[in-house]
Motif scaffolding. Sequence first.
Motif, PDB file in Angstrom:
ATOM      1  N   GLU A  42       0.812  -1.212   0.000  1.00  0.00           N
ATOM      2  CA  GLU A  42       0.000   0.000   0.000  1.00  0.00           C
ATOM      3  C   GLU A  42       0.853   1.272   0.000  1.00  0.00           C
ATOM      4  O   GLU A  42       0.315   2.377   0.029  1.00  0.00           O
ATOM      5  CB  GLU A  42      -0.938   0.007   1.213  1.00  0.00           C
ATOM      6  N   LEU A  43       2.169   1.120  -0.054  1.00  0.00           N
ATOM      7  CA  LEU A  43       3.020   2.296  -0.146  1.00  0.00           C
ATOM      8  C   LEU A  43       2.769   2.996  -1.488  1.00  0.00           C
ATOM      9  O   LEU A  43       2.628   2.325  -2.514  1.00  0.00           O
ATOM     10  CB  LEU A  43       4.497   1.917  -0.022  1.00  0.00           C
ATOM     11  N   PRO A  44       2.767   4.317  -1.507  1.00  0.00           N
ATOM     12  CA  PRO A  44       2.454   5.037  -2.754  1.00  0.00           C
ATOM     13  C   PRO A  44       3.595   4.945  -3.750  1.00  0.00           C
ATOM     14  O   PRO A  44       4.772   4.808  -3.379  1.00  0.00           O
ATOM     15  CB  PRO A  44       2.251   6.482  -2.281  1.00  0.00           C
ATOM     16  N   GLY A  45       3.254   5.037  -5.034  1.00  0.00           N
ATOM     17  CA  GLY A  45       4.267   5.033  -6.082  1.00  0.00           C
ATOM     18  C   GLY A  45       4.980   6.377  -6.209  1.00  0.00           C
ATOM     19  O   GLY A  45       6.016   6.481  -6.861  1.00  0.00           O
ATOM     20  N   THR A  46       4.416   7.412  -5.569  1.00  0.00           N
ATOM     21  CA  THR A  46       5.028   8.746  -5.584  1.00  0.00           C
ATOM     22  C   THR A  46       5.080   9.284  -4.163  1.00  0.00           C
ATOM     23  O   THR A  46       4.064   9.281  -3.454  1.00  0.00           O
ATOM     24  CB  THR A  46       4.218   9.715  -6.460  1.00  0.00           C
ATOM     25  N   GLN A  47       6.241   9.707  -3.748  1.00  0.00           N
ATOM     26  CA  GLN A  47       6.425  10.335  -2.445  1.00  0.00           C
ATOM     27  C   GLN A  47       6.568  11.843  -2.654  1.00  0.00           C
ATOM     28  O   GLN A  47       7.469  12.297  -3.350  1.00  0.00           O
ATOM     29  CB  GLN A  47       7.676   9.787  -1.742  1.00  0.00           C
ATOM     30  N   GLU A  48       5.640  12.599  -2.066  1.00  0.00           N
ATOM     31  CA  GLU A  48       5.654  14.056  -2.226  1.00  0.00           C
ATOM     32  C   GLU A  48       6.521  14.698  -1.151  1.00  0.00           C
ATOM     33  O   GLU A  48       6.378  14.410   0.039  1.00  0.00           O
ATOM     34  CB  GLU A  48       4.231  14.622  -2.141  1.00  0.00           C
ATOM     35  N   ASN A 118      13.525   8.857  -9.575  1.00  0.00           N
ATOM     36  CA  ASN A 118      13.255   7.464  -9.226  1.00  0.00           C
ATOM     37  C   ASN A 118      14.214   6.990  -8.151  1.00  0.00           C
ATOM     38  O   ASN A 118      15.410   7.282  -8.184  1.00  0.00           O
ATOM     39  CB  ASN A 118      13.385   6.586 -10.470  1.00  0.00           C
ATOM     40  N   ILE A 119      13.692   6.239  -7.195  1.00  0.00           N
ATOM     41  CA  ILE A 119      14.503   5.607  -6.141  1.00  0.00           C
ATOM     42  C   ILE A 119      14.050   4.156  -5.993  1.00  0.00           C
ATOM     43  O   ILE A 119      12.842   3.877  -5.967  1.00  0.00           O
ATOM     44  CB  ILE A 119      14.360   6.347  -4.797  1.00  0.00           C
ATOM     45  N   ARG A 120      15.010   3.230  -5.887  1.00  0.00           N
ATOM     46  CA  ARG A 120      14.711   1.804  -5.640  1.00  0.00           C
ATOM     47  C   ARG A 120      15.372   1.398  -4.332  1.00  0.00           C
ATOM     48  O   ARG A 120      16.565   1.633  -4.122  1.00  0.00           O
ATOM     49  CB  ARG A 120      15.218   0.924  -6.774  1.00  0.00           C
ATOM     50  N   SER A 135       9.786  -7.359  -1.621  1.00  0.00           N
ATOM     51  CA  SER A 135      11.172  -7.182  -1.183  1.00  0.00           C
ATOM     52  C   SER A 135      11.828  -5.963  -1.835  1.00  0.00           C
ATOM     53  O   SER A 135      12.948  -5.619  -1.512  1.00  0.00           O
ATOM     54  CB  SER A 135      11.987  -8.435  -1.501  1.00  0.00           C
ATOM     55  N   VAL A 136      11.117  -5.359  -2.779  1.00  0.00           N
ATOM     56  CA  VAL A 136      11.627  -4.181  -3.485  1.00  0.00           C
ATOM     57  C   VAL A 136      10.546  -3.099  -3.478  1.00  0.00           C
ATOM     58  O   VAL A 136       9.374  -3.389  -3.723  1.00  0.00           O
ATOM     59  CB  VAL A 136      12.011  -4.515  -4.937  1.00  0.00           C
ATOM     60  N   TYR A 137      10.973  -1.875  -3.175  1.00  0.00           N
ATOM     61  CA  TYR A 137      10.049  -0.741  -3.241  1.00  0.00           C
ATOM     62  C   TYR A 137      10.595   0.264  -4.241  1.00  0.00           C
ATOM     63  O   TYR A 137      11.638   0.883  -4.024  1.00  0.00           O
ATOM     64  CB  TYR A 137       9.875  -0.098  -1.866  1.00  0.00           C
ATOM     65  N   ASP A 138       9.903   0.408  -5.379  1.00  0.00           N
ATOM     66  CA  ASP A 138      10.241   1.403  -6.401  1.00  0.00           C
ATOM     67  C   ASP A 138       9.268   2.576  -6.288  1.00  0.00           C
ATOM     68  O   ASP A 138       8.045   2.362  -6.257  1.00  0.00           O
ATOM     69  CB  ASP A 138      10.124   0.790  -7.800  1.00  0.00           C
ATOM     70  N   PHE A 139       9.808   3.799  -6.288  1.00  0.00           N
ATOM     71  CA  PHE A 139       8.929   4.970  -6.208  1.00  0.00           C
ATOM     72  C   PHE A 139       9.650   6.178  -6.787  1.00  0.00           C
ATOM     73  O   PHE A 139      10.854   6.153  -7.054  1.00  0.00           O
ATOM     74  CB  PHE A 139       8.508   5.253  -4.767  1.00  0.00           C
ATOM     75  N   GLU A 140       8.883   7.246  -7.003  1.00  0.00           N
ATOM     76  CA  GLU A 140       9.436   8.528  -7.434  1.00  0.00           C
ATOM     77  C   GLU A 140       9.273   9.529  -6.309  1.00  0.00           C
ATOM     78  O   GLU A 140       8.228   9.561  -5.641  1.00  0.00           O
ATOM     79  CB  GLU A 140       8.720   9.045  -8.688  1.00  0.00           C
ATOM     80  N   ALA A 141      10.294  10.359  -6.115  1.00  0.00           N
ATOM     81  CA  ALA A 141      10.259  11.376  -5.064  1.00  0.00           C
ATOM     82  C   ALA A 141      10.433  12.757  -5.692  1.00  0.00           C
ATOM     83  O   ALA A 141      11.263  12.943  -6.584  1.00  0.00           O
ATOM     84  CB  ALA A 141      11.344  11.126  -4.029  1.00  0.00           C
ATOM     85  N   GLY A 142       9.658  13.687  -5.231  1.00  0.00           N
ATOM     86  CA  GLY A 142       9.754  15.060  -5.752  1.00  0.00           C
ATOM     87  C   GLY A 142       8.747  15.954  -5.073  1.00  0.00           C
ATOM     88  O   GLY A 142       7.981  15.506  -4.218  1.00  0.00           O
ATOM     89  N   VAL A 143       8.750  17.205  -5.456  1.00  0.00           N
ATOM     90  CA  VAL A 143       7.823  18.152  -4.877  1.00  0.00           C
ATOM     91  C   VAL A 143       6.794  18.536  -5.940  1.00  0.00           C
ATOM     92  O   VAL A 143       7.144  18.906  -7.053  1.00  0.00           O
ATOM     93  CB  VAL A 143       8.556  19.411  -4.335  1.00  0.00           C
TER      94      VAL A 143
END
Length: 606
Positions: A42-48, A118-120, A135-143
């Motif tokens: 349930e972790l989001p694919g984008t971290q604001e 992108n961060i893995r 076992s892997v969390y892929d997401f994008e981080a930005g403002v």
Amino acid sequence: MKLNQLFLGLLGLMTVTFVACDDDDDYTRATISGNQVYFSNELPGTQEMSTTANSFTIPVNRQETTEAITVPLQVSGEGVTSGIYSVPTSVSFPAGSNTANLVISYDPTKLEFGDYKNIRIQLGEEGYTTPYGLSVYDFEAGVSQWTEWMPYNDAGTADYYYTNFFSGTDDDCDFYVRHNTIVPNEHQFRIDNIMAGVDLILDYDDKTGYVTYFHEGDTKYNHSSYGEVMFADYNYYWTVVRGEDATPVYGSFDEKKGIISIPLCYYVSAGYFGYADEYIYIDGIDRSDATCAVQYGGKLITPDESTWIVANVTLGEDVTSAYVALVPGELEQETFAQIVAGTYTPLQEITASGEVKFNAENYEDGLYTLVVVSMIDGEPQEYDYSTFEFVTTASAWTSLGTGLYTEDAIVEVYYDEEVGPQPVTYEVEIEENAETPGLYRLVNPYGAAFPLNREGDWDASRNWNIEVNCEDAEGVYIDLQPTGLDWGDGLYYLYSLASYYLDSGYDLSYAKEKGVTGSLVDGHITFPVKTLLQTFEGDESLYYANQQGAFEIVLPSAVEKSHRKAIKGSVRPHKSSLHITKDMRIVNDILLNDNSKSFRQSKFIK
């Protein structure tokens, strides 16, 4: 329901079915050992991100909680290699805890709105993982940058007022706003198609009240001598373009009146043309006309030989009263506060436009400033001021007789479209100052003598003389002076570009070097093309005059040698034929390159 819970539930159902089909089977359900660490699905694919923070947290889960463990992590992605984000290479679980917080730090100064990296993050060893969790969390981080652009209000338009390099107004420009979804106090305004085709985006912080344009923008105007003209706000120009320290100057937004001020600077690589507040007036807002203007109307000597300083004051239609004050020297903040409060002396309160007189019997020669503050129902609204040089000694003027004046100034503003601007030559009395040889004045040239005037077009209560300084025959100039003429657009003023240089702090030799001074040769006073200026009372813009090069004053001693004859006209074009050409919209074409940082502040009382 979580993905691993659903999967285990299905597995259990399949096991029951299998046993039911074959009671003799010795199948035994497999057991899973280890800590069974995983990332929630349930972790989001984008971290604001937030520009006011420097870290964020990602939870990591496990099934077995008995021991305290440290789990190695493998991290990768552009967000890590860019140096913006710092991701730990391990995460630790305390004994008894099924959740650990992985704290990722970042540098908020390196964030760019709308640029997501992108961060893995991957669990480093299989012995810690579980087949029933990620076992892997892929997401994008930005403002997150902004909301979508939307019209500010139902009107959706605004007017842009130039006061600096350009002059005039761009009316009914599309006007938008958008809001920062991360920092609620940050907003942006956009006004389209100003200058030579620019969409201007401004930053507004409703917490500080500041409006800024901390960028370099291209006006899309190409100067014939200096090339592309750029613009930025005052702070960007001095700290970034010039690389110098300067006291910050910010714009503002009056939400009640719908008025935005912007401290803009116009410049080229060789220097800057100047900086001052420019304004956006948002349409669809019910705002009162609280405008005011004051001009020095000269010195008046009454029949009883008392001396008065005259102020010509114009008030907006919604102004209920105004304070008018006379201040020795230049206007200071402390003095201004007293004027606004109505406690300064000398000060007069008026309720209508007109002349205001101050007794000057005890005044010495020097610099003085007239100030007006408009009010609506006792509340201060706007202000204006005019600084002038006052001379107490009576000037001894000697009449030289009748000379000729070729007017090539106001005739370029009012003219018949079919005929075009027509300079007019007529007779006028000319005097010379006995105490200052070379200082001439035309006696009331825009009064009854002006052939294009009709009765009531000028103020007949006194002479409105125009002084022309010819002390240096190669450095002739005309100070800013009222003419007494009003054809319906306010009191008309005449000025010269050389005097503008002097008022800007340069000396006469510099003005001569720039080729903007007039000359006196064989009794003929002339000026180069477009080195005369003109304006109207209440208009903050200056307009070029003598664009045809016909402006001339012939002294009486040279009239007999002149082949011209005075033209007596009787018909003036309609006053509605006001034309401002594109070239005339350049109000300040003087390139400055000194270190002056004096900023012309907004004339709106905040």
